[in-house]
Design a protein around this motif. Structure first.
Motif, PDB file in Angstrom:
ATOM      1  N   GLN A  73       6.184  -4.970   0.823  1.00  0.00           N
ATOM      2  CA  GLN A  73       6.192  -3.849   1.782  1.00  0.00           C
ATOM      3  C   GLN A  73       4.869  -3.701   2.532  1.00  0.00           C
ATOM      4  OE1 GLN A  73       9.290  -2.724   1.918  1.00  0.00           O
ATOM      5  NE2 GLN A  73       9.711  -3.991   0.122  1.00  0.00           N
ATOM      6  N   GLY A  74       4.213  -4.808   2.799  1.00  0.00           N
ATOM      7  CA  GLY A  74       2.965  -4.772   3.559  1.00  0.00           C
ATOM      8  C   GLY A  74       1.705  -4.859   2.727  1.00  0.00           C
ATOM      9  N   ALA A  75       1.803  -4.731   1.392  1.00  0.00           N
ATOM     10  CA  ALA A  75       0.614  -4.834   0.531  1.00  0.00           C
ATOM     11  C   ALA A  75       0.070  -6.255   0.557  1.00  0.00           C
ATOM     12  CB  ALA A  75       0.963  -4.436  -0.896  1.00  0.00           C
ATOM     13  N   GLN A  76      -1.246  -6.392   0.304  1.00  0.00           N
ATOM     14  CA  GLN A  76      -1.901  -7.691   0.299  1.00  0.00           C
ATOM     15  C   GLN A  76      -2.488  -8.060  -1.054  1.00  0.00           C
ATOM     16  OE1 GLN A  76      -2.049 -10.044   2.955  1.00  0.00           O
ATOM     17  NE2 GLN A  76      -0.373  -8.655   3.498  1.00  0.00           N
ATOM     18  N   CYS A  88      -0.440  -1.848  -6.144  1.00  0.00           N
ATOM     19  CA  CYS A  88      -0.624  -2.697  -4.964  1.00  0.00           C
ATOM     20  C   CYS A  88      -1.463  -1.975  -3.912  1.00  0.00           C
ATOM     21  CB  CYS A  88       0.724  -3.094  -4.366  1.00  0.00           C
ATOM     22  SG  CYS A  88       1.732  -4.124  -5.459  1.00  0.00           S
ATOM     23  N   TYR A  89      -2.161  -2.772  -3.111  1.00  0.00           N
ATOM     24  CA  TYR A  89      -3.104  -2.218  -2.147  1.00  0.00           C
ATOM     25  C   TYR A  89      -3.052  -3.001  -0.840  1.00  0.00           C
ATOM     26  CZ  TYR A  89      -4.745  -0.118  -6.463  1.00  0.00           C
ATOM     27  OH  TYR A  89      -4.797   0.554  -7.659  1.00  0.00           O
ATOM     28  N   GLY A 146      -4.674 -14.894   1.992  1.00  0.00           N
ATOM     29  CA  GLY A 146      -3.312 -14.387   1.924  1.00  0.00           C
ATOM     30  C   GLY A 146      -3.157 -13.407   0.776  1.00  0.00           C
ATOM     31  N   ARG A 147      -1.926 -13.146   0.381  1.00  0.00           N
ATOM     32  CA  ARG A 147      -1.685 -12.178  -0.693  1.00  0.00           C
ATOM     33  C   ARG A 147      -2.317 -12.659  -2.002  1.00  0.00           C
ATOM     34  NH1 ARG A 147       4.079 -11.310  -1.917  1.00  0.00           N
ATOM     35  NH2 ARG A 147       4.242 -13.552  -1.534  1.00  0.00           N
TER      36      ARG A 147
END
Length: 224
Positions: A73-76, A88-89, A146-147
């Protein structure tokens, strides 16, 4: 005069060595080479039993609960703290700052002789040294960008539950004890694995795959 001519190049060489000293002591770029192999039938049976017991991974992100298997959902950056909770952040830096409060036992200690990522100038959302003491980290890209996904508690992690199956391209192990085994699950065939030892960072894009190629984007589950 003969002695003077001899001393000049010696002094010049010593000066050159002194000038190079800071570079020699700087944090080296990760270049560890993992051990690779194929899991035995007994090992696979035990691992499959552990995987069958895995539960959905529900994380807290911006105050909301999300199922990581459905996406970040957009977290990295996502972190599993010792209690088993997952947070998550929006960035790795934000995650590191939060973990200092949520999981202080994993913070770097001066007694361990380790220096922080920020202290060695490597801190930032794209720095491999952001994987600080106490954590096992995976990245989405082979240049440690990236993530970023990280854990502290031991166990078997089914990467599909974390939206990271066949998506990991680099990893670091920064713990006091134990390494990490990374597996590629194959139906009806032995599972290839690589062992990431403690203190090392690895680019999966250069890690040899037992049957040819590399481990890039092949990790399905890990044990730690």
């Amino acid at each position: 005069m003969r002695r003077t001519r001899f001393l000049v190049p010696v002094v010049a060489a010593l000066c050159a060595l002194a000038a190079a000293a800071p570079n020699a002591t700087a944090a080296p770029q990760p270049s560890a080479v993992p051990e690779v192999g194929l899991a035995t039938p007994a090992e696979e049976a035990q691992l499959q039993q552990q995987l069958a017991e895995s539960q959905p991974v529900i994380a807290t992100y911006k105050g909301e609960k999300i199922n990581l298997a459905d996406g970040w959902q957009g977290a990295q950056a996502c972190s599993e703290v010792p209690s088993g909770e997952v947070y998550c952040y929006d960035s790795a830096e934000e995650a590191d700052q939060a973990m200092a409060a949520l999981a202080p036992a994993t913070a770097r200690s001066s007694a361990s002789g380790a220096t922080s990522a920020k202290a060695d100038g490597q801190f930032g959302p794209t720095a491999w040294s952001d994987c600080v003491y106490g954590w096992v980290c995976l990245w989405e890209h082979s240049d440690y960008t990236g993530r970023r996904l990280q854990w502290t508690a031991k166990g078997t992690k089914q990467l599909g539950d974390w939206d990271f199956r066949d998506k990991a391209s680099a990893g670091c192990v920064k713990r006091d004890q134990g390494g990490v085994s990374v597996y590629d699950a194959r139906t009806g065939l032995p599972d290839p694995y690589m062992v990431l030892t403690n203190g090392g960072c690895y680019k999966f894009s250069t890690a040899s795959y037992p049957t040819g190629g590399t481990f890039n984007d092949k990790a399905d589950y890990i044990t730690m």
